[in-house]
Design a protein around this motif. Structure first.
Motif, mmCIF file in Angstrom:
data_model
loop_
_atom_site.group_PDB
_atom_site.id
_atom_site.type_symbol
_atom_site.label_atom_id
_atom_site.label_comp_id
_atom_site.label_asym_id
_atom_site.label_seq_id
_atom_site.Cartn_x
_atom_site.Cartn_y
_atom_site.Cartn_z
ATOM 1 N N ALA A 158 93.494 8.445 123.275
ATOM 2 C CA ALA A 158 94.576 7.941 122.428
ATOM 3 C C ALA A 158 95.296 9.043 121.674
ATOM 4 C CB ALA A 158 94.029 6.928 121.425
ATOM 5 N N GLY A 159 96.597 8.872 121.588
ATOM 6 C CA GLY A 159 97.419 9.662 120.687
ATOM 7 C C GLY A 159 98.261 8.719 119.851
ATOM 8 N N TRP A 160 99.020 9.297 118.959
ATOM 9 C CA TRP A 160 99.866 8.491 118.074
ATOM 10 C C TRP A 160 101.122 9.280 117.786
ATOM 11 C CZ3 TRP A 160 98.496 7.728 112.189
ATOM 12 C CH2 TRP A 160 99.494 6.966 111.559
ATOM 13 N N ARG A 161 102.268 8.685 118.096
ATOM 14 C CA ARG A 161 103.551 9.264 117.722
ATOM 15 C C ARG A 161 104.077 8.416 116.559
ATOM 16 N NH1 ARG A 161 108.285 9.880 122.230
ATOM 17 N NH2 ARG A 161 109.680 11.347 121.174
ATOM 18 N N PRO A 162 103.864 8.856 115.333
ATOM 19 C CA PRO A 162 104.300 8.035 114.205
ATOM 20 C C PRO A 162 105.817 7.881 114.194
ATOM 21 C CG PRO A 162 102.751 9.728 113.488
ATOM 22 C CD PRO A 162 103.176 10.083 114.886
ATOM 23 N N GLY A 163 106.269 6.718 113.781
ATOM 24 C CA GLY A 163 107.696 6.464 113.660
ATOM 25 C C GLY A 163 107.979 5.813 112.319
ATOM 26 N N VAL A 164 109.254 5.734 111.974
ATOM 27 C CA VAL A 164 109.627 5.077 110.717
ATOM 28 C C VAL A 164 110.746 4.081 110.989
ATOM 29 C CG1 VAL A 164 108.995 7.098 109.329
ATOM 30 C CG2 VAL A 164 111.374 6.799 110.116
ATOM 31 N N SER A 165 110.982 3.191 110.052
ATOM 32 C CA SER A 165 112.076 2.220 110.147
ATOM 33 C C SER A 165 112.953 2.419 108.920
ATOM 34 C CB SER A 165 111.530 0.791 110.149
ATOM 35 O OG SER A 165 110.445 0.666 111.042
ATOM 36 N N THR A 166 114.215 2.747 109.159
ATOM 37 C CA THR A 166 115.074 3.043 108.005
ATOM 38 C C THR A 166 116.251 2.074 107.878
ATOM 39 O OG1 THR A 166 116.303 4.611 109.371
ATOM 40 C CG2 THR A 166 114.535 5.502 107.997
ATOM 41 N N SER A 167 116.385 1.111 108.801
ATOM 42 C CA SER A 167 117.573 0.261 108.748
ATOM 43 C C SER A 167 117.337 -0.997 107.919
ATOM 44 C CB SER A 167 117.998 -0.137 110.168
ATOM 45 O OG SER A 167 117.067 -1.067 110.699
ATOM 46 N N GLU A 168 118.435 -1.532 107.389
ATOM 47 C CA GLU A 168 118.377 -2.817 106.680
ATOM 48 C C GLU A 168 117.924 -3.917 107.630
ATOM 49 O OE1 GLU A 168 118.437 -4.018 103.769
ATOM 50 O OE2 GLU A 168 118.985 -2.218 102.650
ATOM 51 N N ASN A 169 118.369 -3.826 108.885
ATOM 52 C CA ASN A 169 117.975 -4.851 109.874
ATOM 53 C C ASN A 169 116.461 -4.946 109.982
ATOM 54 O OD1 ASN A 169 120.524 -5.544 110.499
ATOM 55 N ND2 ASN A 169 120.622 -4.398 112.440
ATOM 56 N N GLU A 170 115.813 -3.792 110.065
ATOM 57 C CA GLU A 170 114.350 -3.809 110.173
ATOM 58 C C GLU A 170 113.717 -4.316 108.881
ATOM 59 O OE1 GLU A 170 113.263 -0.038 112.913
ATOM 60 O OE2 GLU A 170 115.023 0.157 111.629
ATOM 61 N N ALA A 171 114.268 -3.912 107.753
ATOM 62 C CA ALA A 171 113.717 -4.363 106.471
ATOM 63 C C ALA A 171 113.801 -5.883 106.369
ATOM 64 C CB ALA A 171 114.464 -3.702 105.317
ATOM 65 N N ARG A 172 114.900 -6.475 106.885
ATOM 66 C CA ARG A 172 115.069 -7.932 106.787
ATOM 67 C C ARG A 172 114.093 -8.697 107.689
ATOM 68 N NH1 ARG A 172 120.727 -6.996 105.731
ATOM 69 N NH2 ARG A 172 121.150 -6.859 107.965
ATOM 70 N N LEU A 173 113.577 -8.048 108.711
ATOM 71 C CA LEU A 173 112.582 -8.715 109.569
ATOM 72 C C LEU A 173 111.272 -8.950 108.818
ATOM 73 C CD1 LEU A 173 113.132 -6.588 112.802
ATOM 74 C CD2 LEU A 173 113.889 -8.940 112.435
ATOM 75 N N PHE A 174 111.074 -8.176 107.755
ATOM 76 C CA PHE A 174 109.840 -8.295 106.977
ATOM 77 C C PHE A 174 110.080 -8.919 105.609
ATOM 78 C CE2 PHE A 174 108.777 -5.499 110.316
ATOM 79 C CZ PHE A 174 107.429 -5.662 110.528
ATOM 80 N N GLY A 175 111.237 -8.624 105.035
ATOM 81 C CA GLY A 175 111.569 -9.208 103.746
ATOM 82 C C GLY A 175 110.660 -8.754 102.619
ATOM 83 N N ARG A 176 110.029 -7.614 102.764
ATOM 84 C CA ARG A 176 109.088 -7.161 101.736
ATOM 85 C C ARG A 176 109.666 -6.071 100.855
ATOM 86 N NH1 ARG A 176 102.771 -6.420 102.766
ATOM 87 N NH2 ARG A 176 103.290 -4.964 104.421
ATOM 88 N N ARG A 177 110.575 -5.271 101.432
ATOM 89 C CA ARG A 177 111.120 -4.146 100.675
ATOM 90 C C ARG A 177 112.498 -3.812 101.239
ATOM 91 N NH1 ARG A 177 107.370 0.730 103.159
ATOM 92 N NH2 ARG A 177 108.248 1.894 101.420
ATOM 93 N N ALA A 178 113.298 -3.164 100.431
ATOM 94 C CA ALA A 178 114.610 -2.747 100.896
ATOM 95 C C ALA A 178 114.455 -1.559 101.844
ATOM 96 C CB ALA A 178 115.481 -2.368 99.703
ATOM 97 N N ALA A 179 115.502 -1.276 102.614
ATOM 98 C CA ALA A 179 115.466 -0.119 103.504
ATOM 99 C C ALA A 179 115.278 1.148 102.675
ATOM 100 C CB ALA A 179 116.755 -0.037 104.309
ATOM 101 N N VAL A 180 114.552 2.102 103.258
ATOM 102 C CA VAL A 180 114.341 3.374 102.561
ATOM 103 C C VAL A 180 115.029 4.490 103.350
ATOM 104 C CG1 VAL A 180 112.174 2.699 101.477
ATOM 105 C CG2 VAL A 180 112.132 3.724 103.766
ATOM 106 N N THR A 181 115.296 5.611 102.698
ATOM 107 C CA THR A 181 115.929 6.733 103.388
ATOM 108 C C THR A 181 114.935 7.372 104.356
ATOM 109 O OG1 THR A 181 115.176 8.341 101.778
ATOM 110 C CG2 THR A 181 117.281 7.253 101.332
ATOM 111 N N ALA A 182 115.476 8.135 105.280
ATOM 112 C CA ALA A 182 114.613 8.821 106.240
ATOM 113 C C ALA A 182 113.641 9.738 105.507
ATOM 114 C CB ALA A 182 115.451 9.612 107.235
ATOM 115 N N ARG A 183 114.121 10.398 104.468
ATOM 116 C CA ARG A 183 113.248 11.324 103.754
ATOM 117 C C ARG A 183 112.058 10.582 103.133
ATOM 118 N NH1 ARG A 183 113.540 16.349 102.363
ATOM 119 N NH2 ARG A 183 115.670 16.529 103.150
ATOM 120 N N GLU A 184 112.369 9.432 102.487
ATOM 121 C CA GLU A 184 111.277 8.654 101.880
ATOM 122 C C GLU A 184 110.345 8.107 102.961
ATOM 123 O OE1 GLU A 184 112.562 5.757 98.639
ATOM 124 O OE2 GLU A 184 114.480 6.507 99.399
ATOM 125 N N ALA A 185 110.952 7.602 104.037
ATOM 126 C CA ALA A 185 110.137 6.976 105.084
ATOM 127 C C ALA A 185 109.195 7.991 105.729
ATOM 128 C CB ALA A 185 111.037 6.343 106.133
#
Lengths: 408, 467
Positions: free
Chosen positions: A150-177
């Motif tokens: 196993a390996g892992w390529r970590p990724g982040v989600s920075t769009s409002e669209n992705e944030a709305r799929l969860f409804g838990r937090r607002a979108a964050v900047t790439a730097r924060e993510a």
């Protein structure tokens, strides 16, 4: 096997100090300020089979993406994974996003694990809207079901669209993510180390299944989450799954040099690649890491023709052409082998991560054409000398933080 | 971590369209009701006898392969994995007497899908410390990657103890966990239904008490439409919730009479939700001990109980009842004479069942009546429903249980990994088949086919009807 791969120290734990002398460097490319000695291109002697993490000569590493947009069937992925496996590639990658059509990548690679033998399995798993505890458990489990691939390529989600799929937090900047992704990796490493390898004792007289002194709380406090631990999954076969990260823009590069074992860089020339390698190794050293523990792979899209003809004009004399989507190579598999051999021999990179433009066609040509020729020339391995992804990459199995800490 | 009850979910009237009849099973003609079988992977519980020399790894993939393939050879409906989200603690320390540690369920089941062809794959996944979008996607991925064999056992988590491993953190009180679970299942189903039958994504929006989410799901309808939903629970609320929503109930009902009462009660609630008795399968978790003769099986069962309840485990079980440290007690001596501590935090990560005073009184009664030591009392008091006997006796008893409408089938909880199903599949399954009580071949590719459940994909959704 004890070794010296450093784990980024968590805020509340002392820095890991190895109790063993550092393993011999696995690569002559330590600082990369000067090109490494050219390996014998014409040598036909494959590397001898060795113990799991030997002081290996420098090796060429090849990896491929098996992304098939929108695919939902095993049959869409299985032939590609088999090509990668039979082609002796170090690993395959599969991308993922909550916003793009397609299956959960880690699920796909777990499904493919029993149908492949040696190839490393590296899913993208995002960190922004997930629970770090679940993420580390899923990756540890992928390592268990694949017996250490196993390996892992970590990724982040920075769009409002992705944030709305969860409804838990607002979108964050790439730097924060990406800063948060770094914390998720640190927490994951602590959780993978929360079980010592020999914690399970099955001691019948005392009735104890585990030695609880070999289980440890992680007690990681990040800026957006905290985790108590220990993990529910015993330490995975590789100790830690291999972390693969893109190192292109400054934000992602900062994450990669601190946390990744394998760094992917998008560049269109050998000179640029060499400069890039030197740069990321220097940055990693400044972040307290051993540059020899990193593998730097050039990542490019490949569009392979059926014959052996030279690369089309306009592709940089056989090299990749820079595009909006990164470097793009279009040409014959033989010329691609030349390019790979040339960049590798010059010490510009440790290998390549190739993204087939048309997966079914290009992966077949990549394996049967390019990789086969590199094997014939003795540049690329003729068999996998080990069985885990770390062994393919010549990366040591990380010592458990709790062992190194208690030995000081 | 234990299986928790789910509450009643206030639910709108079901859609008016009648459901298509479930596909007919081609059972051999017989006088017995068809029986469903599932296998639980032995793990973090006091059933698993890890000290047996035949006991293999609880974590290596080979163990999962062996048990799953045995279950599939036995034509079982599904393979069932429990879940843990924090290691259990006892007296403030990590519990070390039972099996500790397990892999993550969905990743294991995707790999098991590669080494089996028909076996259903059931993952216990908590609804308190997950989010609907992500989990619905992972479950739908398993359903796609297994060609329609996925199931989800919905549980909720107990407390802030487990929460310390998660972003959500802290405590969600009992009622809130249950309403969250109910809304979670409903939301997952909205996501699974969100693509149109012609395979294009439709935007969805769910704005409820616990979740406010919108966007597009990344996956088309999976082969089963919805993965099979399993629930556990005995309270009135739990029974209603299961009757309104679940496809399978995982129960603990021990005796035939208790099973019949539960069965009649739950099946009786189905018409109120526009469902029929066939829409919900009731499957108690049971252990089975097979011997060459009934007497030999009884002897084996006694020995297994002694291995399951080691002296250390007997003390631990008593500490859970008494809510206090009993490390000075002799497991082979008498029970504590004092009353239990009611508000105790001796146990973490596991629910203390019932009123401790009543439980202690029950233990004392047992010990007095049969003149038992502490350990012997623990052995008697902590057992679960078992079928013990020769293969013929076990087949007869199981079939009788189903014929008497005390269950639709069983989830077998073997005491050994990975060989714990071998005897049952080799010896009991053929006898059940001879009786015509159990299938002789899988009749369809999906888990819904095995269970005789309709495919939601074939149903018109309210959304389509409105269109």
């Amino acid at each position: 096997m004890p070794d010296s791969t450093p784990t980024p120290p968590a805020p509340q734990t002392p820095p890991a100090v190895s109790s063993t002398p550092p393993a011999p460097s696995t690569s002559p490319v330590v600082s990369s300020t000067a090109p490494a000695p050219t390996p014998p291109i014409a040598s036909s002697t494959p590397p001898a089979p060795t113990s799991p993490v030997p002081p290996t000569p420098r090796r060429l590493h090849l990896a491929a993406a098996i992304d098939v947009p929108g695919a939902t069937r095993v049959a869409d992925f299985l032939p590609l994974a088999r090509f990668a496996d039979e082609g002796l590639l170090d690993f395959l990658t599969l991308g993922d996003s909550f916003a793009a059509p397609g299956l959960d990548a880690l699920s796909v690679l777990a499904r493919l694990a029993p149908e492949t033998r040696r190839v490393g399995l590296v899913p993208t798993v995002t960190t922004t809207h997930t629970e770090p505890f679940h993420v580390q458990a899923q990756l540890a489990t992928l390592d268990w079901v694949s017996r250490g691939r196993a390996g892992w390529r970590p990724g982040v989600s920075t769009s409002e669209n992705e944030a709305r799929l969860f409804g838990r937090r607002a979108a964050v900047t790439a730097r924060e993510a990406w800063r948060e992704a770094g914390e998720v990796v640190e927490a994951a490493r602590l959780l993978w180390d929360s079980w010592e390898d020999d914690a399970e004792i099955r001691d019948i007289p005392s009735g104890r299944f585990v030695d609880r002194d070999k289980l440890h709380y992680a007690d990681y406090a990040g800026t957006t989450f905290s985790v108590r631990g220990p993990s529910i999954v015993p330490r995975p076969p590789q100790g830690h799954p291999v972390i693969v990260a893109d190192a292109d823009d400054p934000v992602r590069r900062d994450f990669a040099v601190r946390h990744a074992d394998v760094l992917l860089v998008e560049t269109s020339s050998r000179e640029q690649a060499a400069a890039f390698s030197a740069e990321v190794r220097a940055e990693a050293a400044r972040a307290g890491r051993e540059p020899a523990d990193l593998r730097v792979l050039a990542s490019l899209t490949v569009e392979l023709s059926g014959g052996e003809q030279a690369a089309e004009p306009g592709h940089g004399g056989g090299g990749p052409r820079p595009t909006a989507h990164g470097p793009h190579y279009r040409g014959g598999p033989v010329d691609l082998a030349e390019l790979i051999g040339d960049w590798y021999a010059a010490g510009a990179v440790d290998g390549f991560h190739l993204r087939p433009a048309e997966p079914g066609r290009d992966l077949e040509r990549l394996v049967n054409g390019t990789a086969a020729l590199l094997q014939h020339r003795g540049v690329f391995r003729a068999f996998h000398p080990g069985s885990t992804l770390r062994e393919h990459l010549g990366l040591a199995r990380p010592a458990n933080l709790h062992l190194t800490a208690s030995a000081t | 971590m234990s299986h928790q009850r789910l509450p009643q979910q206030p639910r709108p009237a079901p859609p008016q369209q009648p459901r298509p009849a479930p596909p007919r099973r081609s059972q051999p003609p017989g006088t017995h009701r068809p029986l469903h079988l599932a296998a639980h992977f032995p793990g973090v519980n006091s059933t698993t006898v890890w000290s047996d020399p035949r006991s293999g790894s609880q974590i290596a993939f080979d163990s999962f392969v062996h048990l799953a393939r045995t279950a599939e050879r036995g034509l079982f409906d599904f393979f069932f994995l429990a879940e843990g989200l924090r290691l259990r603690e006892h007296k403030g320390r990590i519990h070390d007497l039972d099996v500790v540690g397990r892999p993550e369920s969905l990743a294991v089941l995707n790999a098991v899908a590669a080494v089996t062809e028909r076996l259903g794959l059931a993952a216990t996944v908590n609804s308190t410390f997950n989010e609907p979008y992500e989990l619905a996607r992972r479950l739908a991925s398993l359903d796609h990657l297994s060609d329609g064999r996925a199931a989800w056992n919905v549980v909720t988590s107990s407390d802030a103890f487990t929460g310390e491993n998660f972003r959500r953190g802290g405590y969600l009180d009992r009622a809130e966990r249950y309403t969250r679970a109910a809304e979670f299942v409903a939301t997952a189903r909205e996501l699974w239904d969100s693509w149109s039958p012609d395979g294009t994504p439709r935007p969805f929006a769910h704005h409820g008490r616990h979740f406010s989410i919108e966007g597009e799901f990344t996956l088309p309808r999976s082969p089963q439409g919805h993965p099979v939903v399993i629930q556990a629970g005995d309270s009135a609320e739990g029974r209603d919730f299961a009757a309104s929503t679940a496809d399978v109930i995982f129960t603990r009902h021990g005796t035939l009479a208790a099973g019949q009462e539960f069965y009649a009660d739950v099946k009786g609630r189905l018409p109120g939700y526009g469902r029929t008795a066939d829409d919900l399968k009731i499957m108690p978790g049971v252990t089975v001990v097979v011997g060459d003769t009934d007497a030999e099986a009884q002897e084996k069962a006694t020995e297994i109980r002694r291995l399951q309840v080691s002296p250390q485990n007997a003390l631990l079980a008593a500490e859970q009842v008494w809510g206090t440290d009993l490390s000075g007690f002799d497991p082979d001596g008498p029970l504590p004479a004092f009353d239990p501590v009611v508000d105790s935090d001796v146990v973490q990560g596991r629910v203390r069942q019932g009123d401790p005073r009543a439980l202690a009184e029950k233990w004392r009664g047992l010990a007095r009546a049969k003149n038992l030591s502490l350990r012997e009392t623990a052995i008697e008091a902590t057992g679960r429903q078992s079928f013990i006997g020769s293969a013929a006796t076990v087949a007869e008893a199981m079939s009788h249980f189903v014929d008497s409408r005390a269950a639709d089938g069983f989830i077998l909880v073997p005491h050994l990994t990975p060989g714990g199903l071998d005897e049952f599949v080799d010896q009991v399954v053929p006898l059940l088949q001879e009786r015509g009580a159990f299938r002789t071949a899988y009749t369809g590719p999906t888990l819904r086919d095995h269970l005789g459940l309709s495919h939601p994909a074939t149903r018109q959704t309210p959304k389509d009807a409105a269109a």
